[in-house]
Design a protein around this motif. Structure first.
Motif, PDB file in Angstrom:
ATOM      1  N   UNK A 101       3.192   5.860  -2.954  1.00  0.00           N
ATOM      2  CA  UNK A 101       4.207   6.681  -3.519  1.00  0.00           C
ATOM      3  C   UNK A 101       4.162   6.706  -5.160  1.00  0.00           C
ATOM      4  N   UNK A 102       3.709   5.809  -5.812  1.00  0.00           N
ATOM      5  CA  UNK A 102       3.281   5.960  -7.219  1.00  0.00           C
ATOM      6  C   UNK A 102       2.183   6.659  -7.594  1.00  0.00           C
ATOM      7  N   UNK A 103       1.428   7.304  -6.644  1.00  0.00           N
ATOM      8  CA  UNK A 103       0.395   8.121  -6.796  1.00  0.00           C
ATOM      9  C   UNK A 103      -1.054   7.313  -6.649  1.00  0.00           C
ATOM     10  N   UNK A 104      -1.115   6.212  -6.570  1.00  0.00           N
ATOM     11  CA  UNK A 104      -2.320   5.437  -6.478  1.00  0.00           C
ATOM     12  C   UNK A 104      -2.831   5.662  -5.031  1.00  0.00           C
ATOM     13  N   UNK A 105      -4.138   6.001  -5.195  1.00  0.00           N
ATOM     14  CA  UNK A 105      -5.056   5.994  -3.884  1.00  0.00           C
ATOM     15  C   UNK A 105      -5.945   4.704  -3.850  1.00  0.00           C
ATOM     16  N   UNK A 133       0.588  -1.277  -0.114  1.00  0.00           N
ATOM     17  CA  UNK A 133      -0.049   0.005   0.005  1.00  0.00           C
ATOM     18  C   UNK A 133       0.873   1.174  -0.016  1.00  0.00           C
ATOM     19  N   UNK A 134       1.849   1.300   0.794  1.00  0.00           N
ATOM     20  CA  UNK A 134       2.920   2.394   0.891  1.00  0.00           C
ATOM     21  C   UNK A 134       3.436   2.465  -0.532  1.00  0.00           C
ATOM     22  N   UNK A 135       3.811   1.478  -1.217  1.00  0.00           N
ATOM     23  CA  UNK A 135       4.564   1.508  -2.595  1.00  0.00           C
ATOM     24  C   UNK A 135       3.531   2.152  -3.342  1.00  0.00           C
TER      25      UNK A 135
END
Length: 115
Positions: free
Chosen positions: A55-59, A50-52
């Motif tokens: 970081x890629x802009x996914x919510x 979830x953190x990765x």
């Protein structure tokens, strides 16, 4: 299962575990520790994933049913006090529960607000 001096004993035939013996209790304890470790690893990997993604802009989560403009409009209509929540929901073609989810929680049930 059978009763012994320590209470109820569990006997797993396929794995050869018998909790009425010291070896069986030890084996059962080791298996429970491994299961707990596996659960903790799954939780840690999920958090890392979830953190990765963040970081890629996914919510995560479901997309809101109403746009910010629609939610603001629904709040204005509700605060005016001329329409019921059901009428606002019909106007925006969405369920009443969706309207309640987007309304300011402090304003629900207070009635019309002075202008």
């Amino acid at each position: 299962m059978r009763l012994n001096e320590r209470g109820v004993g569990l006997r797993v035939l396929e794995q050869g575990i018998d909790t009425s013996t010291a070896e069986g209790r030890a084996m059962f304890g080791m298996l429970s520790v491994l299961a707990e470790l596996q659960r903790e690893l799954i939780i840690a990997n999920t958090r890392d994933g979830l953190a990765a993604a963040r970081a890629r802009g996914r919510k995560g989560g479901r997309r809101p049913k109403l746009t910010p403009a629609q939610a603001s409009h629904a709040q204005e209509l509700y605060d005016a006090g001329n329409l019921t929540v059901q009428q606002i929901a019909d106007l925006l073609k969405t369920p009443r529960s969706t309207i309640y989810g987007h309304l300011n929680k402090q304003s629900i049930g207070r009635g019309p607000q002075p202008a």
